[in-house]
Design a protein around this motif. Structure first.
Motif, PDB file in Angstrom:
ATOM      1  N   PRO A 158      60.927  90.235  76.418  1.00 51.67           N
ATOM      2  CA  PRO A 158      60.636  89.092  77.281  1.00 51.67           C
ATOM      3  C   PRO A 158      59.177  88.973  77.711  1.00 51.67           C
ATOM      4  CG  PRO A 158      61.976  90.722  78.430  1.00 51.67           C
ATOM      5  CD  PRO A 158      61.866  91.162  77.004  1.00 51.67           C
ATOM      6  N   ARG A 181      54.697  73.360  76.783  1.00 52.57           N
ATOM      7  CA  ARG A 181      56.115  73.445  76.409  1.00 52.57           C
ATOM      8  C   ARG A 181      56.540  74.901  76.216  1.00 52.57           C
ATOM      9  NH1 ARG A 181      58.915  70.409  71.277  1.00 52.57           N
ATOM     10  NH2 ARG A 181      61.031  70.499  72.094  1.00 52.57           N
ATOM     11  N   ARG A 202      57.234  76.949  79.376  1.00 51.97           N
ATOM     12  CA  ARG A 202      58.452  76.662  80.144  1.00 51.97           C
ATOM     13  C   ARG A 202      59.361  77.887  80.206  1.00 51.97           C
ATOM     14  NH1 ARG A 202      60.303  70.898  77.614  1.00 51.97           N
ATOM     15  NH2 ARG A 202      58.548  69.671  78.380  1.00 51.97           N
ATOM     16  N   ALA A 203      59.382  78.665  79.116  1.00 53.63           N
ATOM     17  CA  ALA A 203      60.300  79.805  79.038  1.00 53.63           C
ATOM     18  C   ALA A 203      59.579  81.119  78.770  1.00 53.63           C
ATOM     19  CB  ALA A 203      61.342  79.550  77.954  1.00 53.63           C
ATOM     20  N   ALA A 204      58.267  81.145  78.941  1.00 51.46           N
ATOM     21  CA  ALA A 204      57.509  82.353  78.626  1.00 51.46           C
ATOM     22  C   ALA A 204      56.611  82.731  79.794  1.00 51.46           C
ATOM     23  CB  ALA A 204      56.659  82.127  77.377  1.00 51.46           C
ATOM     24  N   HIS A 205      56.239  84.008  79.819  1.00 49.90           N
ATOM     25  CA  HIS A 205      55.272  84.471  80.818  1.00 49.90           C
ATOM     26  C   HIS A 205      53.854  84.387  80.289  1.00 49.90           C
ATOM     27  CE1 HIS A 205      57.967  85.907  83.936  1.00 49.90           C
ATOM     28  NE2 HIS A 205      58.786  86.255  82.963  1.00 49.90           N
ATOM     29  N   ARG A 223      51.074  83.526  83.203  1.00 48.32           N
ATOM     30  CA  ARG A 223      51.449  83.296  84.593  1.00 48.32           C
ATOM     31  C   ARG A 223      50.797  84.398  85.421  1.00 48.32           C
ATOM     32  NH1 ARG A 223      55.450  79.611  84.885  1.00 48.32           N
ATOM     33  NH2 ARG A 223      56.479  79.174  82.914  1.00 48.32           N
ATOM     34  N   ALA A 238      58.966  82.895  85.122  1.00 48.85           N
ATOM     35  CA  ALA A 238      59.371  81.942  84.090  1.00 48.85           C
ATOM     36  C   ALA A 238      60.818  81.544  84.327  1.00 48.85           C
ATOM     37  CB  ALA A 238      59.202  82.547  82.719  1.00 48.85           C
ATOM     38  N   PRO A 239      61.122  80.280  84.150  1.00 46.50           N
ATOM     39  CA  PRO A 239      62.522  79.870  84.333  1.00 46.50           C
ATOM     40  C   PRO A 239      63.407  80.476  83.262  1.00 46.50           C
ATOM     41  CG  PRO A 239      61.167  78.063  83.514  1.00 46.50           C
ATOM     42  CD  PRO A 239      60.249  79.202  83.792  1.00 46.50           C
ATOM     43  N   ASP A 240      64.669  80.647  83.600  1.00 47.30           N
ATOM     44  CA  ASP A 240      65.633  81.180  82.663  1.00 47.30           C
ATOM     45  C   ASP A 240      65.960  80.098  81.647  1.00 47.30           C
ATOM     46  OD1 ASP A 240      67.694  82.333  81.283  1.00 47.30           O
ATOM     47  OD2 ASP A 240      68.964  82.675  83.028  1.00 47.30           O
ATOM     48  N   PRO A 241      65.636  80.307  80.347  1.00 50.11           N
ATOM     49  CA  PRO A 241      65.894  79.256  79.353  1.00 50.11           C
ATOM     50  C   PRO A 241      67.374  78.968  79.172  1.00 50.11           C
ATOM     51  CG  PRO A 241      65.036  81.254  78.298  1.00 50.11           C
ATOM     52  CD  PRO A 241      65.024  81.482  79.783  1.00 50.11           C
ATOM     53  N   ALA A 242      68.240  79.872  79.583  1.00 44.44           N
ATOM     54  CA  ALA A 242      69.677  79.653  79.442  1.00 44.44           C
ATOM     55  C   ALA A 242      70.237  78.790  80.569  1.00 44.44           C
ATOM     56  CB  ALA A 242      70.405  81.003  79.416  1.00 44.44           C
TER      57      ALA A 242
END
Length: 81
Positions: free
Chosen positions: A3, A25, A28-31, A69, A76-80
């Protein structure tokens, strides 16, 4: 991929604003994101993007950049989700 590994964005051949849009983009789901681009305006656009979001910006070469970040920033938001 663990992660905390950065996501790589290959934006070679893309003109601004596309490298910055692709980086945003990916973040959105990465640090962290590495961006490879050959657009001479990309560094300025990517740096502005990082300032807007409170991220860190590092130019590792003239065509490769890192966006991260900050430790104090939001996770980071949880992509799930």
């Amino acid at each position: 991929m663990p992660p905390n590994d950065p996501v790589h964005v290959d934006a070679r051949g893309m003109k601004c604003p596309w490298p910055a849009l692709r980086a945003a983009r990916a973040m959105r789901a990465a640090h962290a994101v590495t961006v490879e681009t050959d657009d001479p305006n990309a560094a300025r656009e990517l740096e502005a993007l990082t300032r807007q979001h409170g991220w860190q910006f590092i130019a590792t070469t003239t065509h490769r950049f890192e966006l991260m970040r900050s430790c104090q920033g939001q996770p980071a938001p949880d992509p799930a989700a």
